[in-house]
Design an enzyme around this catalytic site. Structure first.
Site, PDB file in Angstrom:
ATOM      1  N   SER A  27       0.487  -1.508   0.001  1.00  0.00           N
ATOM      2  CA  SER A  27       0.141  -0.036   0.093  1.00  0.00           C
ATOM      3  C   SER A  27       0.811   1.102  -0.262  1.00  0.00           C
ATOM      4  O   SER A  27       0.234   1.878  -0.385  1.00  0.00           O
ATOM      5  CB  SER A  27      -1.031   0.443   1.872  1.00  0.00           C
ATOM      6  OG  SER A  27       0.063  -0.305   2.568  1.00  0.00           O
TER       7      SER A  27
ATOM      8  N   GLY B  70       3.654   2.080  -1.409  1.00  0.00           N
ATOM      9  CA  GLY B  70       5.016   1.742  -2.595  1.00  0.00           C
ATOM     10  C   GLY B  70       5.446   0.527  -3.191  1.00  0.00           C
ATOM     11  O   GLY B  70       3.916  -0.887  -2.854  1.00  0.00           O
ATOM     12  N   ARG B  71       6.520   0.057  -3.751  1.00  0.00           N
ATOM     13  CA  ARG B  71       6.860  -0.892  -4.333  1.00  0.00           C
ATOM     14  C   ARG B  71       7.836  -1.344  -3.615  1.00  0.00           C
ATOM     15  O   ARG B  71       8.569  -0.623  -2.383  1.00  0.00           O
ATOM     16  CB  ARG B  71       7.656  -0.797  -5.983  1.00  0.00           C
ATOM     17  CG  ARG B  71       6.280  -0.337  -6.685  1.00  0.00           C
ATOM     18  CD  ARG B  71       6.918  -0.551  -7.926  1.00  0.00           C
ATOM     19  NE  ARG B  71       7.842   0.584  -8.325  1.00  0.00           N
ATOM     20  CZ  ARG B  71       8.644   0.379  -9.492  1.00  0.00           C
ATOM     21  NH1 ARG B  71       8.161  -0.261 -10.303  1.00  0.00           N
ATOM     22  NH2 ARG B  71       9.881   1.916  -9.674  1.00  0.00           N
ATOM     23  N   ALA B  72       7.880  -2.840  -3.556  1.00  0.00           N
ATOM     24  CA  ALA B  72       9.224  -3.270  -2.900  1.00  0.00           C
ATOM     25  C   ALA B  72       9.783  -4.202  -4.237  1.00  0.00           C
ATOM     26  O   ALA B  72       9.496  -4.736  -4.936  1.00  0.00           O
ATOM     27  CB  ALA B  72       8.787  -4.360  -2.091  1.00  0.00           C
TER      28      ALA B  72
ATOM     29  N   LYS C 275      12.787  -0.800  -0.418  1.00  0.00           N
ATOM     30  CA  LYS C 275      11.357  -0.484  -0.173  1.00  0.00           C
ATOM     31  C   LYS C 275      11.418   1.490  -0.904  1.00  0.00           C
ATOM     32  O   LYS C 275      11.935   1.779  -0.457  1.00  0.00           O
ATOM     33  CB  LYS C 275      10.604  -0.002   1.070  1.00  0.00           C
ATOM     34  CG  LYS C 275      10.949  -1.845   1.167  1.00  0.00           C
ATOM     35  CD  LYS C 275       9.376  -2.209   2.465  1.00  0.00           C
ATOM     36  CE  LYS C 275       8.874  -3.212   2.653  1.00  0.00           C
ATOM     37  NZ  LYS C 275       8.015  -3.362   3.569  1.00  0.00           N
TER      38      LYS C 275
ATOM     39  N   ASP D 243       1.746  -4.982  13.387  1.00  0.00           N
ATOM     40  CA  ASP D 243       1.385  -5.767  12.235  1.00  0.00           C
ATOM     41  C   ASP D 243       2.104  -7.064  12.382  1.00  0.00           C
ATOM     42  O   ASP D 243       2.299  -7.340  11.310  1.00  0.00           O
ATOM     43  CB  ASP D 243       1.833  -5.010  11.152  1.00  0.00           C
ATOM     44  CG  ASP D 243       0.737  -5.277  10.304  1.00  0.00           C
ATOM     45  OD1 ASP D 243      -0.304  -6.398  10.414  1.00  0.00           O
ATOM     46  OD2 ASP D 243       0.917  -4.928   9.278  1.00  0.00           O
TER      47      ASP D 243
HETATM   48  N1  LIG Z   1      12.869  -8.053   3.386  1.00  0.00           N
HETATM   49  C1  LIG Z   1      12.450  -9.222   2.506  1.00  0.00           C
HETATM   50  N2  LIG Z   1      13.146 -10.028   1.962  1.00  0.00           N
HETATM   51  C2  LIG Z   1      12.298 -11.071   0.861  1.00  0.00           C
HETATM   52  N3  LIG Z   1      10.802 -10.755   0.400  1.00  0.00           N
HETATM   53  C3  LIG Z   1      10.344  -9.284   0.922  1.00  0.00           C
HETATM   54  C4  LIG Z   1      11.507  -8.162   1.981  1.00  0.00           C
HETATM   55  N4  LIG Z   1      10.328  -7.081   2.024  1.00  0.00           N
HETATM   56  C5  LIG Z   1       9.538  -8.117   1.692  1.00  0.00           C
HETATM   57  N5  LIG Z   1       9.384  -8.355   0.685  1.00  0.00           N
HETATM   58  C6  LIG Z   1       8.043  -9.305   0.211  1.00  0.00           C
HETATM   59  O1  LIG Z   1       7.766  -8.429  -0.909  1.00  0.00           O
HETATM   60  C7  LIG Z   1       6.918  -8.260  -1.464  1.00  0.00           C
HETATM   61  C8  LIG Z   1       5.479  -6.609  -0.754  1.00  0.00           C
HETATM   62  O2  LIG Z   1       6.033  -6.630   0.579  1.00  0.00           O
HETATM   63  P1  LIG Z   1       5.742  -5.393   0.955  1.00  0.00           P
HETATM   64  O3  LIG Z   1       5.972  -5.249   2.333  1.00  0.00           O
HETATM   65  O4  LIG Z   1       6.768  -4.245   0.709  1.00  0.00           O
HETATM   66  O5  LIG Z   1       4.547  -5.248   0.680  1.00  0.00           O
HETATM   67  P2  LIG Z   1       2.928  -5.656   1.228  1.00  0.00           P
HETATM   68  O6  LIG Z   1       3.627  -7.011   3.050  1.00  0.00           O
HETATM   69  O7  LIG Z   1       2.913  -6.887   0.053  1.00  0.00           O
HETATM   70  O8  LIG Z   1       1.771  -4.932   1.440  1.00  0.00           O
HETATM   71  P3  LIG Z   1       1.755  -4.063   2.573  1.00  0.00           P
HETATM   72  O9  LIG Z   1       3.342  -4.220   3.326  1.00  0.00           O
HETATM   73  O10 LIG Z   1       1.005  -2.798   2.140  1.00  0.00           O
HETATM   74  O11 LIG Z   1       1.062  -4.973   3.576  1.00  0.00           O
HETATM   75  C9  LIG Z   1       5.852  -9.398  -0.799  1.00  0.00           C
HETATM   76  O12 LIG Z   1       6.220 -10.737  -1.899  1.00  0.00           O
HETATM   77  C10 LIG Z   1       6.973  -9.720   0.591  1.00  0.00           C
HETATM   78  O13 LIG Z   1       7.149 -10.981   0.767  1.00  0.00           O
END
Ligand SMILES: Nc1ncnc2c1ncn2[C@@H]1O[C@H](COP(=O)(O)OP(=O)(O)OP(=O)(O)O)[C@@H](O)[C@H]1O
Length: 462
Positions: free
Chosen positions: A14, A16-18, A34, A128
């Protein structure tokens, strides 16, 4: 930014992008970057920068490591460790119907407790915790991630936000519009532990009303029977509806009845760190007990076996008072007793749960204890207002993180926000001492907030 080359987009949240990024150097290390859209307002920017500092201070083997943060083109970038094993939710789904072994569950759970303990020790609430926010490295280590995202970087829509949580992981007190506290994190951890044990979420529901009722009553299907008693007991405690009755993460690791199961997954240094409170009988203590027993006859020991033996011996000898027929403990230390005591910890010998053995409660204390133990249940329906708001939202979004706007005027410093200075100064050191679980519910959001009101507005906007 120039130090990294983008490999691919991992996902979109929500905020942005990862992105998966590779450092441009010889090591070519992978990181997650992020990308967060920065709000225009100055306060929002300040908040996000400050909270990046908070993330950077969480250095722990079981927390996703922060590497760097910078701003470019109206975005804030937070560079962190890449956990190639993905998140626990994905891992749970891969299992299909094959349960994880007890060993794997306990190892992962111990590690997530260590990570959470680190956060709590810094007087920060994660807010969370869910399987989607817990990650696995390629070596199988569990790392708590996205911590602070709820209170820090949850959405670019509005940075001055307070937190509601992910409905399926939210504890009863939050539904009751009470402040979030460290035990609310424990509830969420309980949900993750339950998911690891069953591959299902503990509180399944077809409607919001049913979900909230189940959460607020703490009703869940029991764990499969093959799990040890201590694990059932731990889940039961983590799902106590009153946060004061829930163990803190510190207690879970150090002195809960289930700690024994977790200790095997702790290194000696970690055991030291959690301040293992399990005490063993010292040899001298055991010898004293054995000596005392040696001076007691079985007749006075009131064991059924002893009484039977004495009775039988009386009949055989036809003598009502023959001292020779009395069986006595040998004077001196009894190896069996010492052996048993040496292997038993005091907690398991002396901490019979009076809630489960009301017959053991006696005297004035019992009334008080009983009163304290009266199970608080949500015996009323969830607030109509809350339900009418939620009716407009779909239950499938219950696994998403919810955030709400907070009036700038009502924003008060939260525990985690105090880290902006050079070093966090703790003046009240007693707060860091191990406490009872009751006293341990001692840090919470300082400003209880009418989030239902805000949720109402948010749902109406969509
Ligand atoms: N440190 C990390 N290592 C590996 N994968 C990651 C890492 N952080 C996030 N991800 C992966 O990146 C994707 C996006 O995760 P992110 O936490 O950015 O958003 P989200 O959890 O999908 O949404 P929100 O945070 O809005 O609830 C997910 O599939 C998550 O498993």
């Amino acid at each position: 930014m120039d130090q990294y080359s983008l490999v691919r987009v991992i996902g979109e949240g929500s905020f942005g992008r990862a992105l998966l990024a590779q450092q441009i150097n010889e090591e070519k290390q992978n990181y997650v970057m992020k990308e967060i859209r920065l709000p225009k307002a100055e306060t929002g920017m300040r908040n996000s920068r400050r909270e990046a500092v908070l993330l950077s201070r969480m250095k722990h083997a079981n927390i996703v490591a922060f590497k760097d943060s910078f701003e470019a083109d109206g975005h804030l970038y937070i560079v962190m460790e890449f956990c190639s094993g993905g998140d626990l939710l994905q891992r749970i789904r891969q299992q299909k119907d094959v349960l994880f072994s007890e060993d794997v569950i306990l190892k992962w759970f111990t590690q997530m407790c260590l990570g959470t303990k680190h956060i709590h020790d810094k007087r920060v609430l994660h807010r969370d915790l869910k399987s989607k926010n817990i990650f696995l490295t390629d070596s199988g280590t569990v790392k708590v991630g996205d911590f602070g995202s709820a209170c820090t970087l949850n959405s670019a829509k509005a940075f001055a936000q307070t937190y509601v949580g992910t409905p399926y992981y939210v504890s009863p007190e939050i539904w009751d519009n009470k402040p979030y506290n460290n035990k609310s994190d424990v509830w969420s951890l309980g949900c993750v532990l339950y998911e690891l044990c069953t591959l299902h979420h503990p509180f399944q529901a077809r409607s919001w009303k049913s979900l909230i009722l189940k959460v607020c009553r703490g009703t869940y299907a029991p764990l499969p029977g093959h799990f040890p008693y201590e694990l059932h007991y731990l889940i039961k405690h983590m799902f106590k509806t009153n946060p004061r009755d829930r163990p803190s993460v510190h207690t879970i690791l150090s002195s809960h009845r289930a700690s024994r199961l977790l200790h095997k997954h702790l290194t000696p240094e970690k055991k030291e760190l959690v301040g293992e409170r399990t005490r063993h009988w010292r040899k001298e203590e055991g010898e004293k007990v054995a000596m005392f027993l040696g001076q007691k006859s079985l007749l006075t020991s009131s064991t059924t076996e002893g009484a039977l033996q004495v009775g039988q011996s009386r009949m055989e000898n036809n003598s009502s008072d023959d001292p020779a027929s009395r069986k006595r403990w040998a004077v001196g230390s009894c190896n069996t007793v010492l052996g048993v005591l040496g292997n038993a910890d005091i907690i398991s010998t002396g901490s019979m749960d009076t809630a489960e053995r009301p017959d053991l409660i006696s005297g004035a204390e019992s009334v008080e204890t009983q009163q304290r133990r009266v199970r608080k249940q949500w015996d009323k329906d969830p607030p109509e207002r809350l339900l009418s708001v939620l009716e407009k939202a779909q239950l499938c979004y219950g696994f998403e993180t919810y955030t709400i706007n907070r009036d700038a005027g009502s924003l008060s410093p939260e525990p985690g926000d105090k880290v902006d200075g050079p070093e966090e100064t703790i003046t009240d050191f007693s707060r860091l001492e191990p406490r009872s679980d009751d006293e341990d519910t001692d840090f919470e959001e300082e400003c209880p907030y009418d989030w239902i009101n805000e949720l109402e507005k948010m749902v109406e906007e969509h």
